[in-house]
Design a protein around this motif. Structure first.
Motif, mmCIF file in Angstrom:
data_model
loop_
_atom_site.group_PDB
_atom_site.id
_atom_site.type_symbol
_atom_site.label_atom_id
_atom_site.label_comp_id
_atom_site.label_asym_id
_atom_site.label_seq_id
_atom_site.Cartn_x
_atom_site.Cartn_y
_atom_site.Cartn_z
ATOM 1 N N VAL A 170 66.225 -35.450 -45.531
ATOM 2 C CA VAL A 170 67.235 -35.887 -44.554
ATOM 3 C C VAL A 170 68.596 -36.033 -45.236
ATOM 4 O O VAL A 170 69.626 -35.629 -44.690
ATOM 5 C CB VAL A 170 66.804 -37.225 -43.914
ATOM 6 C CG1 VAL A 170 67.981 -37.890 -43.202
ATOM 7 C CG2 VAL A 170 65.676 -36.988 -42.930
ATOM 8 N N VAL A 174 71.858 -33.885 -43.994
ATOM 9 C CA VAL A 174 73.065 -34.529 -43.464
ATOM 10 C C VAL A 174 74.269 -34.226 -44.353
ATOM 11 O O VAL A 174 75.382 -34.004 -43.862
ATOM 12 C CB VAL A 174 72.856 -36.046 -43.329
ATOM 13 C CG1 VAL A 174 74.134 -36.735 -42.860
ATOM 14 C CG2 VAL A 174 71.734 -36.335 -42.345
ATOM 15 N N SER A 183 75.546 -38.722 -45.358
ATOM 16 C CA SER A 183 74.159 -38.689 -45.833
ATOM 17 C C SER A 183 73.722 -40.060 -46.342
ATOM 18 O O SER A 183 72.592 -40.493 -46.095
ATOM 19 C CB SER A 183 73.992 -37.628 -46.922
ATOM 20 O OG SER A 183 74.679 -37.997 -48.104
ATOM 21 N N ALA A 186 73.113 -42.193 -43.236
ATOM 22 C CA ALA A 186 71.880 -41.836 -42.528
ATOM 23 C C ALA A 186 70.653 -42.339 -43.274
ATOM 24 O O ALA A 186 69.733 -42.922 -42.670
ATOM 25 C CB ALA A 186 71.807 -40.321 -42.353
ATOM 26 N N LEU A 190 67.811 -45.088 -42.130
ATOM 27 C CA LEU A 190 66.387 -44.772 -42.079
ATOM 28 C C LEU A 190 65.577 -45.712 -42.970
ATOM 29 O O LEU A 190 64.506 -46.191 -42.582
ATOM 30 C CB LEU A 190 66.155 -43.321 -42.495
ATOM 31 C CG LEU A 190 66.783 -42.245 -41.593
ATOM 32 C CD1 LEU A 190 66.425 -40.857 -42.103
ATOM 33 C CD2 LEU A 190 66.336 -42.406 -40.164
ATOM 34 N N ILE A 220 61.328 -42.410 -38.198
ATOM 35 C CA ILE A 220 62.329 -41.718 -39.015
ATOM 36 C C ILE A 220 62.990 -40.612 -38.204
ATOM 37 O O ILE A 220 64.219 -40.471 -38.182
ATOM 38 C CB ILE A 220 61.687 -41.156 -40.292
ATOM 39 C CG1 ILE A 220 61.261 -42.294 -41.215
ATOM 40 C CG2 ILE A 220 62.645 -40.217 -41.020
ATOM 41 C CD1 ILE A 220 60.549 -41.828 -42.473
ATOM 42 N N LEU A 224 66.850 -40.781 -36.930
ATOM 43 C CA LEU A 224 67.718 -39.719 -37.447
ATOM 44 C C LEU A 224 68.421 -38.997 -36.307
ATOM 45 O O LEU A 224 69.620 -38.710 -36.394
ATOM 46 C CB LEU A 224 66.898 -38.735 -38.265
ATOM 47 C CG LEU A 224 67.657 -37.499 -38.763
ATOM 48 C CD1 LEU A 224 68.771 -37.919 -39.720
ATOM 49 C CD2 LEU A 224 66.702 -36.526 -39.439
ATOM 50 N N ASN A 225 67.702 -38.711 -35.239
ATOM 51 C CA ASN A 225 68.303 -38.019 -34.102
ATOM 52 C C ASN A 225 69.471 -38.818 -33.533
ATOM 53 O O ASN A 225 70.543 -38.277 -33.242
ATOM 54 C CB ASN A 225 67.244 -37.802 -33.016
ATOM 55 C CG ASN A 225 67.818 -37.144 -31.784
ATOM 56 O OD1 ASN A 225 68.255 -36.006 -31.802
ATOM 57 N ND2 ASN A 225 67.813 -37.880 -30.674
ATOM 58 N N THR A 227 71.243 -41.130 -35.109
ATOM 59 C CA THR A 227 72.322 -41.190 -36.109
ATOM 60 C C THR A 227 73.103 -39.885 -36.153
ATOM 61 O O THR A 227 74.338 -39.893 -36.303
ATOM 62 C CB THR A 227 71.722 -41.494 -37.496
ATOM 63 O OG1 THR A 227 71.000 -42.727 -37.445
ATOM 64 C CG2 THR A 227 72.821 -41.603 -38.545
ATOM 65 N N SER A 301 71.557 -47.157 -35.902
ATOM 66 C CA SER A 301 72.436 -46.009 -35.674
ATOM 67 C C SER A 301 73.832 -46.453 -35.263
ATOM 68 O O SER A 301 74.802 -45.718 -35.459
ATOM 69 C CB SER A 301 71.832 -45.092 -34.599
ATOM 70 O OG SER A 301 71.762 -45.753 -33.358
#
Length: 333
Positions: A170, A174, A183, A186, A190, A220, A224-225, A227, A301
């Protein structure tokens, strides 16, 4: 009519949408996040995770009742017979039960024979004979399986490595799609979500098995989606909105995605609550982990990822498209 409204030096409306001052509370949110993460780490250090049969090893016995049993009575029967720590859940229908015996019980009862069949069959017969004594009808032995402790340890280690690898990938993704500051934000979000979910299970003393591990990995992906959506809007607004500070850009971006974030989280939680109340004990911890993860992931997020960007002093220069070679020479007279 102006697309932007300013009050007390801050943008309060942009493109016809109200802008909420989320970053006004970023320090308080940061303190809350640190407290939750440290508390979760402390709970994991003191209590540890209560690993289920998938990780510790043991024996699974599936039985079918002729008359619907009370799970509490079955548990009492097993405890009275010396099967301490046995887990009993419905499996399929109300008349089918899945009994999980810890490895200590397996070793005492079987002395670990040469093959799985030799070790599990006597246990299954003894458990069924015991249950028949306390049942009004017949009890049928459907299936007996043994999970060795070494297999359980491998699953535990592979699961942990899987989560670490997911976070690392990830971070790379990112950084390539946005910028390295994104990154860090993110991955911080997470890591924040995963640690709090694990801490919740450590505090509550709930079983942590492969279904819960799958839920953590799903958290996760979900977090992530969310964020990525917010980060994408932040990048776009840094390039589009002029004469605005980084804090205002982030407030505008979060406000623009707030409706989408709320509706996604709300509809997801509706499904998870349905699974929690009507899905049965077999997926109870799975749905509970996802509920905690969705709530914490929605929060992270908005505040954790954005807080990290503010701490790293994100600005327009970080997100300006690179100048092509020779472009400056072409602009010279």
């Amino acid at each position: 009519m102006s697309e932007t409204k300013v009050d007390n030096g801050k943008i309060t409306e942009y493109m016809g949408k109200r802008v909420y001052d989320f970053m006004r509370w970023r320090k308080i949110a940061g303190i809350v996040s640190v407290v939750l993460v440290l508390s979760s780490i402390a709970a994991l250090a003191m209590n540890g995770l209560k690993f289920g049969l998938d990780f510790t090893g043991g024996t699974q016995v599936e039985v079918g009742y002729e008359v619907t049993p009370f799970i509490s009575d079955v548990r009492d029967q097993l405890d009275a017979a010396g099967y301490d720590g046995a887990t009993v859940v419905n499996f399929g229908s109300e008349k089918d039960l899945l009994i999980k015996l810890p490895p200590e019980v397996t070793e005492e009862e079987t002395q670990i024979s040469a093959t799985d069949q030799e070790t599990t069959t006597p246990i299954g017969d003894k458990v069924v004979a015991l249950l028949r004594e306390g049942s009004e009808g017949d009890v049928e032995l459907r299936r007996v399986e043994m999970v060795g402790p070494q297999v359980g340890a491998e699953l535990r280690d592979d699961g942990g490595l899987g989560m670490m690898l997911a976070l690392f990938m990830v971070m790379i993704y990112v950084a390539l799609r946005f910028q390295y500051k994104f990154s860090f934000g993110a991955v911080a979000a997470l890591g924040h979500d995963v640690i709090i979910v694990l801490g919740f299970f450590a505090v509550m003393g709930l079983d942590f098995d492969l279904t819960v591990l799958a839920a953590v990995l799903a958290v996760i992906g979900y977090s992530l989606n969310d964020t990525i959506v917010v980060s994408d809007r932040i990048r776009e607004n840094f390039r589009k909105v002029r004469k605005a500070e980084s804090e205002e850009i982030i407030n505008i971006s979060i406000s623009q995605t707030l409706g989408r974030t709320f509706m996604t989280s709300f509809t997801t939680l509706l499904v998870l609550w349905a699974l929690q109340f009507f899905g049965g004990e077999l997926i109870h911890n799975f749905s509970l982990a996802l509920i905690v993860g969705v709530v914490v992931g929605t929060y992270s997020s908005v505040y954790v990822a954005a807080n990290v960007l503010m701490a790293l002093n994100i600005n327009k220069e970080d997100l300006m498209p690179p100048v092509k070679e020779g472009a400056e020479l072409e602009e010279m007279p």
